[in-house]
Design a protein around this motif. Structure first.
Motif, mmCIF file in Angstrom:
data_model
loop_
_atom_site.group_PDB
_atom_site.id
_atom_site.type_symbol
_atom_site.label_atom_id
_atom_site.label_comp_id
_atom_site.label_asym_id
_atom_site.label_seq_id
_atom_site.Cartn_x
_atom_site.Cartn_y
_atom_site.Cartn_z
ATOM 1 N N SER A 5 87.749 142.540 -53.068
ATOM 2 C CA SER A 5 86.918 141.336 -53.020
ATOM 3 C C SER A 5 85.424 141.632 -53.144
ATOM 4 N N ILE A 6 85.002 142.871 -52.925
ATOM 5 C CA ILE A 6 83.569 143.204 -52.989
ATOM 6 C C ILE A 6 82.950 142.790 -54.327
ATOM 7 N N PRO A 7 83.554 143.136 -55.481
ATOM 8 C CA PRO A 7 82.926 142.701 -56.741
ATOM 9 C C PRO A 7 82.844 141.180 -56.892
ATOM 10 N N LEU A 8 83.768 140.452 -56.268
ATOM 11 C CA LEU A 8 83.721 138.989 -56.327
ATOM 12 C C LEU A 8 82.524 138.464 -55.547
ATOM 13 N N GLN A 9 82.193 139.132 -54.464
ATOM 14 C CA GLN A 9 81.081 138.707 -53.609
ATOM 15 C C GLN A 9 79.729 139.154 -54.156
ATOM 16 N N THR A 10 79.670 140.363 -54.715
ATOM 17 C CA THR A 10 78.394 140.937 -55.141
ATOM 18 C C THR A 10 78.116 140.793 -56.635
ATOM 19 N N HIS A 11 79.149 140.484 -57.419
ATOM 20 C CA HIS A 11 79.069 140.432 -58.892
ATOM 21 C C HIS A 11 78.662 141.792 -59.452
ATOM 22 N N GLY A 12 79.027 142.851 -58.737
ATOM 23 C CA GLY A 12 78.728 144.201 -59.177
ATOM 24 C C GLY A 12 79.834 145.157 -58.787
ATOM 25 N N PRO A 13 79.669 146.435 -59.099
ATOM 26 C CA PRO A 13 80.675 147.451 -58.821
ATOM 27 C C PRO A 13 80.884 147.705 -57.326
ATOM 28 N N ALA A 14 82.056 148.224 -57.009
ATOM 29 C CA ALA A 14 82.387 148.666 -55.653
ATOM 30 C C ALA A 14 83.058 150.026 -55.753
ATOM 31 N N TYR A 15 82.853 150.843 -54.735
ATOM 32 C CA TYR A 15 83.368 152.214 -54.714
ATOM 33 C C TYR A 15 84.053 152.484 -53.388
ATOM 34 N N ALA A 16 85.094 153.288 -53.439
ATOM 35 C CA ALA A 16 85.791 153.703 -52.220
ATOM 36 C C ALA A 16 86.194 155.159 -52.345
ATOM 37 N N ALA A 17 86.269 155.813 -51.209
ATOM 38 C CA ALA A 17 86.802 157.174 -51.134
ATOM 39 C C ALA A 17 87.693 157.230 -49.904
ATOM 40 N N GLY A 18 88.690 158.063 -49.958
ATOM 41 C CA GLY A 18 89.588 158.168 -48.814
ATOM 42 C C GLY A 18 90.635 159.240 -49.014
ATOM 43 N N GLU A 19 91.670 159.138 -48.201
ATOM 44 C CA GLU A 19 92.784 160.089 -48.262
ATOM 45 C C GLU A 19 94.088 159.332 -48.165
ATOM 46 N N TYR A 20 95.110 159.885 -48.812
ATOM 47 C CA TYR A 20 96.431 159.320 -48.627
ATOM 48 C C TYR A 20 97.379 160.386 -48.106
ATOM 49 N N ALA A 21 98.296 159.929 -47.258
ATOM 50 C CA ALA A 21 99.310 160.806 -46.678
ATOM 51 C C ALA A 21 100.500 160.857 -47.626
ATOM 52 N N VAL A 22 101.100 162.021 -47.717
ATOM 53 C CA VAL A 22 102.195 162.245 -48.649
ATOM 54 C C VAL A 22 103.467 162.584 -47.889
ATOM 55 N N ALA A 23 104.545 161.910 -48.241
ATOM 56 C CA ALA A 23 105.860 162.213 -47.675
ATOM 57 C C ALA A 23 106.679 162.914 -48.748
ATOM 58 N N PRO A 24 107.556 163.793 -48.422
ATOM 59 C CA PRO A 24 107.912 164.226 -47.074
ATOM 60 C C PRO A 24 107.095 165.413 -46.564
ATOM 61 N N THR A 25 106.122 165.876 -47.351
ATOM 62 C CA THR A 25 105.403 167.104 -46.996
ATOM 63 C C THR A 25 104.366 166.931 -45.899
ATOM 64 N N GLU B 277 107.452 163.884 -54.117
ATOM 65 C CA GLU B 277 106.576 163.295 -53.106
ATOM 66 C C GLU B 277 106.293 161.828 -53.406
ATOM 67 N N ARG B 278 105.856 161.125 -52.374
ATOM 68 C CA ARG B 278 105.418 159.741 -52.523
ATOM 69 C C ARG B 278 104.312 159.481 -51.509
ATOM 70 N N VAL B 279 103.463 158.506 -51.801
ATOM 71 C CA VAL B 279 102.417 158.114 -50.863
ATOM 72 C C VAL B 279 103.081 157.358 -49.717
ATOM 73 N N SER B 280 102.812 157.800 -48.492
ATOM 74 C CA SER B 280 103.403 157.140 -47.328
ATOM 75 C C SER B 280 102.374 156.315 -46.553
ATOM 76 N N GLY B 281 101.121 156.443 -46.900
ATOM 77 C CA GLY B 281 100.054 155.678 -46.257
ATOM 78 C C GLY B 281 98.726 156.217 -46.729
ATOM 79 N N PHE B 282 97.674 155.476 -46.460
ATOM 80 C CA PHE B 282 96.351 155.961 -46.836
ATOM 81 C C PHE B 282 95.314 155.316 -45.949
ATOM 82 N N GLN B 283 94.123 155.882 -46.021
ATOM 83 C CA GLN B 283 93.006 155.254 -45.334
ATOM 84 C C GLN B 283 91.744 155.476 -46.142
ATOM 85 N N TYR B 284 90.915 154.442 -46.155
ATOM 86 C CA TYR B 284 89.606 154.571 -46.768
ATOM 87 C C TYR B 284 88.701 155.282 -45.781
ATOM 88 N N GLU B 285 87.918 156.255 -46.262
ATOM 89 C CA GLU B 285 86.847 156.807 -45.442
ATOM 90 C C GLU B 285 85.711 155.780 -45.425
#
Length: 172
Positions: free
Chosen positions: A97-117, A153-161
């Protein structure tokens, strides 16, 4: 955050491409302004996301092969709130929704957890607004770069930093 903090060369290229289109057109680019042959260096990491109104929902129209490899599954034609991101769907929608509110780019960084490893892998994401009429945002041009999953492997969850609007380097 300024655009100079984006680590991925592909995402920096995608942002520069969008900014060049915006400057050349004198307005926000539309889907029809994008030329895949001009996007070859970063095309595998690109997605197109339709915006549905009332209620607000986001649907992946097109997802590049690099994103599929990083995310571990095909997401084309899937809705964000359609069990694609599990308990993170609300947070993903806030980021989208950030680009809808700002009419500009948005950026994210984070990590995702991998199953089953149980591995934790990093990712970066960029969202750029597109508008058919130059004002109302009706689509997002997305980019996602992340470490590739192994075949079992598959993504089992993630979080934005963090996630935030992007301020052009010259202004920031």
């Amino acid at each position: 955050m300024t655009s100079s903090r984006i680590r991925s060369k592909s995402l920096r290229g995608l942002l520069a491409y969008w900014e060049a289109k915006e400057q050349a057109l004198g307005r926000m680019p539309a889907r029809q302004d994008l030329q895949p042959d001009e996007m070859v260096p970063f095309l595998p990491f690109v997605s197109l996301i339709d915006i549905q109104q009332q209620p607000l929902r986001f649907r992946f129209r097109l997802v590049g092969t690099g994103i599929v490899g990083a995310f571990g599954q095909e997401t084309t034609r899937r809705l964000v709130d359609e069990d694609l991101f599990g308990s993170n769907a609300d947070e993903v929608e806030r980021f989208f929704s950030i680009p809808l509110q700002t009419h500009g780019p948005a950026y994210a960084a984070g990590e995702y957890a991998v199953a089953p490893t149980g591995r934790s892998l990093g990712f970066e994401s960029l969202l750029l607004p597109l508008s058919t009429d130059g004002q109302a945002i009706d689509m997002l041009l997305g980019g996602l770069v992340g470490q590739r999953l192994q075949p079992d492997e598959r993504v089992s969850g993630f979080q934005y930093e963090f996630y935030c609007p992007v301020v052009p380097t010259a202004a920031g």
